[in-house]
Scaffold this active site. Structure first.
Site, PDB file in Angstrom:
ATOM      1  N   GLU A 104       0.844  -1.195   0.000  1.00 59.82           N
ATOM      2  CA  GLU A 104       0.000   0.000   0.000  1.00 59.82           C
ATOM      3  C   GLU A 104       0.882   1.247   0.000  1.00 59.82           C
ATOM      4  O   GLU A 104       1.906   1.291   0.677  1.00 59.82           O
ATOM      5  CB  GLU A 104      -0.916  -0.015   1.224  1.00 59.82           C
ATOM      6  CG  GLU A 104      -1.953  -1.142   1.143  1.00 59.82           C
ATOM      7  CD  GLU A 104      -2.520  -1.522   2.497  1.00 59.82           C
ATOM      8  OE1 GLU A 104      -1.876  -1.203   3.525  1.00 59.82           O
ATOM      9  OE2 GLU A 104      -3.600  -2.150   2.535  1.00 59.82           O
ATOM     10  N   TYR A 140       4.167   2.728  13.663  1.00 62.20           N
ATOM     11  CA  TYR A 140       3.028   2.886  12.763  1.00 62.20           C
ATOM     12  C   TYR A 140       2.060   3.948  13.269  1.00 62.20           C
ATOM     13  O   TYR A 140       1.548   4.761  12.492  1.00 62.20           O
ATOM     14  CB  TYR A 140       2.296   1.556  12.577  1.00 62.20           C
ATOM     15  CG  TYR A 140       2.741   0.766  11.377  1.00 62.20           C
ATOM     16  CD1 TYR A 140       1.999   0.754  10.213  1.00 62.20           C
ATOM     17  CD2 TYR A 140       3.915   0.012  11.400  1.00 62.20           C
ATOM     18  CE1 TYR A 140       2.391   0.028   9.101  1.00 62.20           C
ATOM     19  CE2 TYR A 140       4.327  -0.733  10.297  1.00 62.20           C
ATOM     20  CZ  TYR A 140       3.563  -0.721   9.142  1.00 62.20           C
ATOM     21  OH  TYR A 140       3.972  -1.434   8.046  1.00 62.20           O
TER      22      TYR A 140
END
Length: 591
Positions: free
Chosen positions: A82, A201
């Protein structure tokens, strides 16, 4: 090497650094990290392509970014990374790589125009109850306790997270939330994974909290990433004279260590069963992609499961050989050994062969998969699947040679490999392609009496077993990954997602390209800044936006702030009326 931001650095061409003449560069592996390093050597360091050699143990380049038409099995993809707007080094690279399809355009131009005409969005992030869209999945359903756990992890120093797991920081309320469903299925996190990486993240992608449900933040290539990214990059390098040596496994890179300086002196390799070596001068450069998430990949077919193999390929062997001699090169065993059974190992490529299955996808997404536009816009996951099954369907055709009126390509994956399925009552890694397809059709809502016929005759499914696919996320400590350029190294660098850089997150194309740029710029003293990781976690606007969406779009007076901050909040709000702070809170919809 230094980091930078802003257009003054972004659009600058560095001068050719001194001492490049007469040097050679050797790159181990031909994944994105190696290809990017070769491109930066040519573009930014002024090294002639004829002085650059790439060694690859397979017969083609690309590493984990693949997409092939196998003459026996059909279309195969192992997955796709992604991408988002703030992959600063990735776009820096591809602005310079000419498109193979669009005249007078770069790969970045091509993707930019495509995204503008067909922007990404995901109309159905999750389904349940055999193909039913869940009425309102826009909320993240985090409880105040779960939000406090997120903030606690985000505020913990990285050095205090050595070998910690995600489930050491979060309780049942967090794992029951839509946030975790979206987060885990988008990034492939599991409860046993590294809390250190989870924290990275959270900080790295805090600007995407608002779009977790619809995935409007993503950017997709026209075709699979091998055809859209790797092929033009390889063509660019070959056009500059870079040499690619395929079917060649690097066995060892010998290092001389004297007076605190490390110098690569020899590359030992094997080709066609014959061992040889390349002698290196101190001015030669070596870039190693250490470890691999797709090493030992195996494939099945409609009637055969993918075999389970864990010793095929040399990426882990090379890293282990070097690290056994020098622990400055990391601890590969932390990533390649002891991977839990409850992990993702299987993906599958489904090719739909007629018009009996795709109408179920159109019903779920509201989109015709044959019209050439975005279909799922990222993963659509099955909330009540015991495998945590999911699928994604990119723009069709997904391969340039594919006829979307006759063939449509879908990618499947399941995050839990230790549980029986809901229709196929055995673990996912034991399933044939037709069984993987049947489990998917069951969750799409296909009538049970039609499932087996469609799985065998309306689709062709190729299972892929990837035993190391989640190795990036293994709990780790500081020092388990080698620095991009180890301390004292004169001519050796590690690149890719098992090399250590600051703040960025693994399992991304950006990480591969960033480590490549850092390696080239450091070893050759390129006088241009490496674009810093997008600083979303340092932007008060992003933080306020995240606060709003983490609390399911509630205003500040309806949010239970963590850490006993309610009294401070009330006192502070009385002081900010009519100030810029109030304006920021209003813009974030918190007031």
């Amino acid at each position: 090497m230094y980091r930078s931001n802003g257009n003054f650095e972004a659009f600058a061409r560095p001068q050719r650094p001194a001492g490049v003449e007469g040097r050679r560069a050797h790159l181990v592996g031909s994944g994105l990290a190696s290809l990017a390093a070769a491109a930066f050597l040519v573009r930014d360091a002024g090294m002639p392509g004829e002085d650059i050699t790439v060694y690859e143990e397979l017969a083609l380049p690309g590493g984990s970014m693949d997409g092939i038409l196998d003459e026996h099995k059909g279309f195969i993809i192992r997955g796709g990374r992604e991408m988002e707007a703030h992959f600063e080094t990735l776009w820096d690279l591809f602005r310079s790589v000419p498109s193979l399809e669009t005249a007078d355009a770069s790969v970045l131009d091509e993707m930019y125009w495509l995204h503008k005409s067909d922007p990404s969005s995901n109309p159905t992030r999750a389904i349940h109850e055999r193909g039913s869209r869940i009425d309102d999945m826009s909320e993240l359903t985090l409880t105040p306790k779960a939000i406090e756990e997120i903030l606690t992890l985000a505020l913990t120093r990285e050095e205090d997270l050595d070998d910690k797991r995600i489930d050491e920081f979060f309780g049942d309320e967090f794992f029951a939330s839509n946030f975790w469903l979206y987060w885990a299925t988008m990034f492939a996190f599991e409860p046993w994974a590294s809390a250190m990486e989870m924290r990275r993240y959270l900080l790295r992608f805090i600007h995407h909290i608002a779009s977790l449900a619809d995935l409007t933040s993503l950017r997709f290539t026209r075709y699979n990433q091998y055809e859209s990214l790797i092929k033009p990059l390889v063509a660019y390098l070959e056009g500059h004279g870079v040499t690619f040596v395929y079917d060649t496994q690097v066995l060892d890179v010998r290092i001389a260590d004297a007076d605190g300086e490390k110098t690569a002196t020899e590359i030992r390799l094997v080709q066609g069963g014959v061992e040889s070596s390349v002698q290196l001068s101190p001015t030669d450069l070596v870039f190693i992609t250490n470890g691999s998430i797709t090493e030992s990949s195996t494939f099945g077919d409609n009637d055969t499961p993918a075999p389970i193999v864990t010793d095929r390929g040399g990426a882990w062997k090379l890293w282990k050989t070097m690290a056994e001699r020098d622990r400055a090169f990391g601890h590969p065993e932390k990533f390649s050994e002891g991977i839990p059974d409850a992990n993702w190992t299987i993906s599958a490529t489904v090719t739909l062969l007629d018009d009996r299955i795709w109408p179920y996808l159109e019903k779920i997404t509201g989109r015709d998969p044959r019209d050439g536009r975005i279909v799922t816009g990222g993963p659509c996951n099955i909330k009540d699947s015991s495998w945590m099954y999911g699928f994604t369907m990119s723009r069709q055709p997904h391969f340039a040679v594919q006829d979307p009126q006759k063939e449509l390509v879908v990618w499947l994956y399941g995050l839990y490999s230790d549980r029986p399925g809901d229709y196929i009552e055995k673990p996912i890694r034991e399933c044939t392609g037709a069984q993987l397809c049947a489990e998917w059709l069951y969750h799409l809502g296909v009538p049970v009496d039609q499932i087996d016929d469609l799985a065998h005759n309306a689709a062709r499914t190729i299972p892929c077993n990837m035993p190391y696919i989640t190795s990036y996320f293994m709990p780790r400590a500081v020092g388990d990954r080698p620095l991009v350029v180890p301390e004292g190294s004169r001519n050796l660098a590690f690149i890719g997602n098992f090399a250590e850089t600051e703040r960025d997150t693994v399992f991304t194309t950006e990480y591969s390209v960033r480590t490549a740029m850092e390696a080239v710029y450091t070893l050759l003293d390129v006088d241009r800044g490496v674009p810093e990781v997008f600083a979303s976690s340092f932007d008060v606007r992003m933080l306020l936006n995240a606060l709003y969406y983490l609390n399911d779009r509630k205003p500040l007076n309806e949010i239970r702030l963590p850490f006993g901050a309610r009294m401070i909040e009330k006192a502070a709000l009385s002081k900010v009326k009519g100030t810029y702070i109030e304006e920021l809170l209003v813009d974030a919809k918190l007031l």
